[in-house]
Scaffold this motif. Structure first.
Motif, PDB file in Angstrom:
ATOM      1  N   ASP A 112     -11.394 -46.474  -2.720  1.00 23.66           N
ATOM      2  CA  ASP A 112     -11.008 -46.609  -1.318  1.00 23.66           C
ATOM      3  C   ASP A 112     -10.751 -45.217  -0.761  1.00 23.66           C
ATOM      4  OD1 ASP A 112      -9.366 -48.898   0.647  1.00 23.66           O
ATOM      5  OD2 ASP A 112      -9.029 -46.766   0.960  1.00 23.66           O
ATOM      6  N   PRO A 113     -11.352 -44.849   0.367  1.00 27.46           N
ATOM      7  CA  PRO A 113     -11.204 -43.472   0.868  1.00 27.46           C
ATOM      8  C   PRO A 113      -9.783 -43.100   1.248  1.00 27.46           C
ATOM      9  CG  PRO A 113     -12.317 -44.869   2.489  1.00 27.46           C
ATOM     10  CD  PRO A 113     -12.244 -45.653   1.214  1.00 27.46           C
ATOM     11  N   LEU A 114      -8.930 -44.101   1.489  1.00 27.55           N
ATOM     12  CA  LEU A 114      -7.568 -43.817   1.923  1.00 27.55           C
ATOM     13  C   LEU A 114      -6.584 -43.697   0.767  1.00 27.55           C
ATOM     14  CD1 LEU A 114      -7.442 -46.261   4.966  1.00 27.55           C
ATOM     15  CD2 LEU A 114      -8.009 -43.830   4.960  1.00 27.55           C
ATOM     16  N   ILE A 115      -7.070 -43.860  -0.465  1.00 22.84           N
ATOM     17  CA  ILE A 115      -6.197 -43.736  -1.635  1.00 22.84           C
ATOM     18  C   ILE A 115      -6.670 -42.549  -2.474  1.00 22.84           C
ATOM     19  CG2 ILE A 115      -5.381 -44.846  -3.752  1.00 22.84           C
ATOM     20  CD1 ILE A 115      -5.549 -47.503  -2.344  1.00 22.84           C
ATOM     21  N   PHE A 116      -5.946 -41.449  -2.351  1.00 21.09           N
ATOM     22  CA  PHE A 116      -6.266 -40.198  -3.054  1.00 21.09           C
ATOM     23  C   PHE A 116      -7.709 -39.770  -2.809  1.00 21.09           C
ATOM     24  CE2 PHE A 116      -2.953 -42.157  -5.937  1.00 21.09           C
ATOM     25  CZ  PHE A 116      -1.923 -41.376  -5.456  1.00 21.09           C
ATOM     26  N   GLY A 117      -8.186 -39.968  -1.590  1.00 22.73           N
ATOM     27  CA  GLY A 117      -9.565 -39.621  -1.280  1.00 22.73           C
ATOM     28  C   GLY A 117      -9.717 -38.530  -0.241  1.00 22.73           C
ATOM     29  N   ARG A 118      -8.647 -37.837   0.105  1.00 19.00           N
ATOM     30  CA  ARG A 118      -8.665 -36.750   1.085  1.00 19.00           C
ATOM     31  C   ARG A 118      -9.199 -37.209   2.442  1.00 19.00           C
ATOM     32  NH1 ARG A 118     -10.565 -31.308  -2.264  1.00 19.00           N
ATOM     33  NH2 ARG A 118      -9.206 -31.632  -4.051  1.00 19.00           N
ATOM     34  N   THR A 144      -0.697 -39.908  -8.286  1.00 18.01           N
ATOM     35  CA  THR A 144      -1.742 -39.006  -8.750  1.00 18.01           C
ATOM     36  C   THR A 144      -1.158 -38.072  -9.798  1.00 18.01           C
ATOM     37  OG1 THR A 144      -3.299 -37.260  -8.122  1.00 18.01           O
ATOM     38  CG2 THR A 144      -1.279 -37.428  -6.838  1.00 18.01           C
ATOM     39  N   ALA A 145      -1.959 -37.759 -10.799  1.00 20.61           N
ATOM     40  CA  ALA A 145      -1.473 -36.904 -11.882  1.00 20.61           C
ATOM     41  C   ALA A 145      -1.843 -35.446 -11.686  1.00 20.61           C
ATOM     42  CB  ALA A 145      -2.035 -37.387 -13.225  1.00 20.61           C
ATOM     43  N   HIS A 146      -2.452 -35.121 -10.543  1.00 19.58           N
ATOM     44  CA  HIS A 146      -2.643 -33.695 -10.275  1.00 19.58           C
ATOM     45  C   HIS A 146      -2.561 -33.410  -8.783  1.00 19.58           C
ATOM     46  CE1 HIS A 146      -7.169 -34.282  -9.657  1.00 19.58           C
ATOM     47  NE2 HIS A 146      -6.831 -33.524  -8.648  1.00 19.58           N
ATOM     48  N   ASP A 147      -2.072 -32.203  -8.475  1.00 18.98           N
ATOM     49  CA  ASP A 147      -1.887 -31.784  -7.093  1.00 18.98           C
ATOM     50  C   ASP A 147      -3.068 -30.919  -6.662  1.00 18.98           C
ATOM     51  OD1 ASP A 147      -1.491 -29.361  -8.367  1.00 18.98           O
ATOM     52  OD2 ASP A 147       0.669 -29.317  -8.021  1.00 18.98           O
ATOM     53  N   ILE A 165       7.043 -35.941  -8.258  1.00 21.28           N
ATOM     54  CA  ILE A 165       6.947 -37.330  -8.689  1.00 21.28           C
ATOM     55  C   ILE A 165       8.349 -37.910  -8.869  1.00 21.28           C
ATOM     56  CG2 ILE A 165       6.266 -38.846 -10.608  1.00 21.28           C
ATOM     57  CD1 ILE A 165       3.841 -37.087 -11.050  1.00 21.28           C
ATOM     58  N   ASP A 166       8.542 -39.123  -8.414  1.00 21.03           N
ATOM     59  CA  ASP A 166       9.825 -39.802  -8.578  1.00 21.03           C
ATOM     60  C   ASP A 166       9.845 -40.428  -9.978  1.00 21.03           C
ATOM     61  OD1 ASP A 166      12.073 -41.377  -8.554  1.00 21.03           O
ATOM     62  OD2 ASP A 166      11.696 -42.277  -6.599  1.00 21.03           O
ATOM     63  N   TRP A 167      10.418 -39.701 -10.931  1.00 23.58           N
ATOM     64  CA  TRP A 167      10.358 -40.143 -12.327  1.00 23.58           C
ATOM     65  C   TRP A 167      11.217 -41.374 -12.577  1.00 23.58           C
ATOM     66  CZ3 TRP A 167       6.415 -38.538 -14.820  1.00 23.58           C
ATOM     67  CH2 TRP A 167       5.848 -37.304 -14.503  1.00 23.58           C
ATOM     68  N   SER A 168      12.260 -41.563 -11.813  1.00 18.93           N
ATOM     69  CA  SER A 168      13.060 -42.778 -11.976  1.00 18.93           C
ATOM     70  C   SER A 168      12.228 -43.999 -11.608  1.00 18.93           C
ATOM     71  CB  SER A 168      14.313 -42.702 -11.100  1.00 18.93           C
ATOM     72  OG  SER A 168      13.977 -42.640  -9.724  1.00 18.93           O
ATOM     73  N   ALA A 169      11.336 -43.862 -10.622  1.00 15.59           N
ATOM     74  CA  ALA A 169      10.462 -44.969 -10.237  1.00 15.59           C
ATOM     75  C   ALA A 169       9.426 -45.246 -11.316  1.00 15.59           C
ATOM     76  CB  ALA A 169       9.772 -44.664  -8.907  1.00 15.59           C
ATOM     77  N   ALA A 229      10.637 -52.584 -14.124  1.00 19.04           N
ATOM     78  CA  ALA A 229      10.185 -53.666 -13.245  1.00 19.04           C
ATOM     79  C   ALA A 229       9.034 -53.229 -12.352  1.00 19.04           C
ATOM     80  CB  ALA A 229      11.336 -54.176 -12.385  1.00 19.04           C
ATOM     81  N   ALA A 230       8.444 -52.091 -12.649  1.00 20.60           N
ATOM     82  CA  ALA A 230       7.344 -51.575 -11.831  1.00 20.60           C
ATOM     83  C   ALA A 230       6.070 -51.472 -12.663  1.00 20.60           C
ATOM     84  CB  ALA A 230       7.700 -50.214 -11.261  1.00 20.60           C
ATOM     85  N   THR A 231       4.936 -51.673 -11.995  1.00 23.11           N
ATOM     86  CA  THR A 231       3.640 -51.365 -12.596  1.00 23.11           C
ATOM     87  C   THR A 231       3.141 -50.098 -11.929  1.00 23.11           C
ATOM     88  OG1 THR A 231       3.114 -53.704 -12.935  1.00 23.11           O
ATOM     89  CG2 THR A 231       1.287 -52.135 -13.003  1.00 23.11           C
ATOM     90  N   THR A 232       2.833 -49.094 -12.734  1.00 24.51           N
ATOM     91  CA  THR A 232       2.387 -47.803 -12.210  1.00 24.51           C
ATOM     92  C   THR A 232       0.923 -47.577 -12.572  1.00 24.51           C
ATOM     93  OG1 THR A 232       4.610 -46.888 -12.494  1.00 24.51           O
ATOM     94  CG2 THR A 232       2.808 -45.317 -12.199  1.00 24.51           C
ATOM     95  N   VAL A 233       0.132 -47.202 -11.595  1.00 18.57           N
ATOM     96  CA  VAL A 233      -1.264 -46.837 -11.832  1.00 18.57           C
ATOM     97  C   VAL A 233      -1.393 -45.343 -11.582  1.00 18.57           C
ATOM     98  CG1 VAL A 233      -3.661 -47.213 -11.205  1.00 18.57           C
ATOM     99  CG2 VAL A 233      -2.047 -49.120 -11.106  1.00 18.57           C
ATOM    100  N   VAL A 234      -1.865 -44.628 -12.587  1.00 19.58           N
ATOM    101  CA  VAL A 234      -1.977 -43.172 -12.503  1.00 19.58           C
ATOM    102  C   VAL A 234      -3.439 -42.797 -12.302  1.00 19.58           C
ATOM    103  CG1 VAL A 234      -1.444 -40.982 -13.613  1.00 19.58           C
ATOM    104  CG2 VAL A 234      -0.053 -43.007 -14.118  1.00 19.58           C
ATOM    105  N   TYR A 235      -3.728 -42.166 -11.188  1.00 20.84           N
ATOM    106  CA  TYR A 235      -5.084 -41.706 -10.885  1.00 20.84           C
ATOM    107  C   TYR A 235      -5.264 -40.268 -11.365  1.00 20.84           C
ATOM    108  CZ  TYR A 235      -6.235 -45.692  -7.858  1.00 20.84           C
ATOM    109  OH  TYR A 235      -6.513 -46.953  -7.375  1.00 20.84           O
TER     110      TYR A 235
END
Length: 498
Positions: A325-331, A379-382, A391-395, A400-406
């Motif tokens: 999706d262009p709006l998710i980490f797609g500049r 995202t795992a890189h800046d 990154i909010d490491w507590s989150a 209770a969260a599912t995290t997807v790392v791009y």
């Protein structure tokens, strides 16, 4: 007529100007004398502007007087950088004209005011903005207009600088996160007076007839015959469509995306877009590989922006094709801004995200109500290719969260180590998916404590994402359920049946 003459309809000294005169002489001033403006006069004008109407009497404007020389210098550098980026979207005579325009008076204006809209304002109790929250921004525009007219009556000029990076300005000035940047205003004595705006005077864009903007409901279709053409159409320019290609499976392409591809004159595509999707593009369309791929030699983003705008200026129907999706980490934001700055019409066609495609193939609910209360994408890189510092490491450590790392290939080990330090259980399920939804898809089921080593040993080619969370506990790899369960049991993810 471009300069003031004695017989112009301008009030004499000591004579009060009419509202019409003030409006007609309200021009965006960019050429200021360096003479100081008395502080008492500035305060008087700001207090007048503070009487402006606002939705629910919320008065959301926040005015920051920027007098510090170092801050002004930083803002001037920010303006020049933004001006240069915007200039890359023009070509030919338009680019030459852009370069000659004076678009700010930062160097000479004695008073600098940064205007913000407080989106967290409590005053007004939300009256009038439950259905239209953007009226807070509109209220700030009303305040600026009142200030503009008040300054004009006092013989002062005001310029509104918009060619700056809003987030950088907010950061420089240290404003609260709820404050949205509206504009940077310059106030001072004008060096010269003109009856017509500078942009019109120098041939950038003339004003059009009032009738092109006035309509009567029920008489004729609104926005058609009488509507003024957009600048892009007026210049014979085409349009740009950002299209999400999805994770790779061409059958996941939306109908709207397919229509866009089959009507395109030119398509700028990334390396990560699957070839079967490129085969769906209209025959005869220009295919341009812009090679946006992490950690490898790529086209620079400003070059992509400039090429996209240049093709549209040729009158072409341009598609910017992006994986997922262009709006998710797609500049997408940078490309949308480039088109809007250039006056090019732009639209966005969303696509299926890689996370959605991967989860679908795994037949796992990322928001399983027994295990997840939140789904988050990080995202795992800046910009520099390193793990982001904010990154909010507590989150991430929230069970209770599912995290997807791009884009985690290079920084996954660092990411997992920090997440564990912040309390994430090392036995939390983690699944890495390479080339999601494609024929060469590879799935690696493990735990957060071991997934980095598993992925490093496999060294998969192609785009990779990592999913983390208790919602993945019962996931199995497509066509490899037995293998997936064995790996999961070995890492203590699933309890062995007795």
């Amino acid at each position: 007529m471009t300069s003031r003459k004695p017989d112009d309809d301008i009030p004499a000294a000591g004579e009060r100007a009419s509202l019409e005169q003030l409006v007609r002489w309200r021009r965006d001033v960019r050429r200021f004398k360096r003479d100081p403006v008395p502080e008492a006069l500035v305060e008087e004008l700001l207090r007048l502007a503070d009487l402006a109407p606002s939705v629910g009497n919320s008065q959301p404007w926040r005015i920051v007087n920027v007098g510090d020389a170092d801050l002004r210098a930083k803002l001037a550098r920010n303006f020049e950088a933004a001006r240069t980026r915007a200039g890359e979207g023009y070509s030919g005579d338009r680019a030459d004209l852009y370069g000659r325009l004076k678009l700010a008076g930062l160097d000479a204006a004695p008073v600098h005011l940064a205007i913000f809209c407080d989106h967290g304002v409590l005053q007004g109790h939300g009256l009038g903005r439950h259905t239209m929250p953007e009226t807070l921004d509109h209220s700030c525009a009303c305040m600026v207009t009142v200030l503009w007219l008040a300054a004009r009556e006092a013989g002062l000029g005001l310029g509104w600088v918009s060619i700056v990076d809003p987030s950088e300005v907010a950061k420089m000035l240290g404003v609260p996160p709820d404050w949205k940047f509206v504009g940077y205003l310059l106030l001072g004595w004008p060096e010269e007076e003109h009856l017509d705006p500078e942009l019109e005077r120098h041939g950038w864009q003339p004003r059009t007839a009032f009738e092109t903007r006035y309509f009567t409901a029920g008489v004729s279709p609104l926005g058609r015959e009488a509507k003024s053409p957009r600048p892009a159409e007026e210049n014979g320019a085409g349009k740009v469509t950002l299209v999400g290609a999805g994770p790779g499976d061409p059958e996941l392409l939306t109908l709207k995306a397919l229509y866009a591809l089959q009507s395109a004159d030119a398509v700028l595509f990334d390396d990560l877009v699957a070839k079967p999707i490129l085969d769906l593009i209209r025959p005869g369309a220009r295919l341009i590989d812009v090679g946006k791929r992490g950690y490898r030699k790529s086209c620079k983003q400003p070059d992509i922006n400039a090429q996209m705008v240049a093709l549209a200026r040729e009158g072409l129907n341009v598609v910017r094709l992006k994986s997922g999706d262009p709006l998710i980490f797609g500049r997408a934001g940078e490309e949308i801004e480039a088109c809007e700055d250039a006056g090019i019409a732009i639209s966005v066609v969303p696509g299926v995200t890689s996370a959605q495609g991967a989860a679908a193939n795994l037949k796992v609910s990322l928001t399983n109500r027994d295990h997840a209360r939140r789904l988050q994408f990080i995202t795992a890189h800046d910009r520099h290719g390193t793990l982001p510092k904010d990154i909010d490491w507590s989150a991430v450590a929230d069970s209770a969260a599912t995290t997807v790392v791009y884009m985690p290939k290079r920084t996954l080990s660092e990411l997992t180590q920090i997440a564990l330090v912040h309390g994430l259980d090392p036995k939390t399920p983690a699944i890495a998916v390479a080339n999601a939804t494609r024929p060469d898809e590879r799935v690696f089921i493990s735990t957060i404590g071991a997934i980095a080593a598993v992925l490093d040993a496999a060294h998969p080619e192609g785009p990779v994402l990592v999913m983390i969370g208790e919602a993945l506990r019962y996931a199995t790899a497509r066509d490899a359920a037995k293998q997936g369960r064995d790996i999961a049991v070995a890492h203590g993810v699933l309890p062995e049946k007795s």
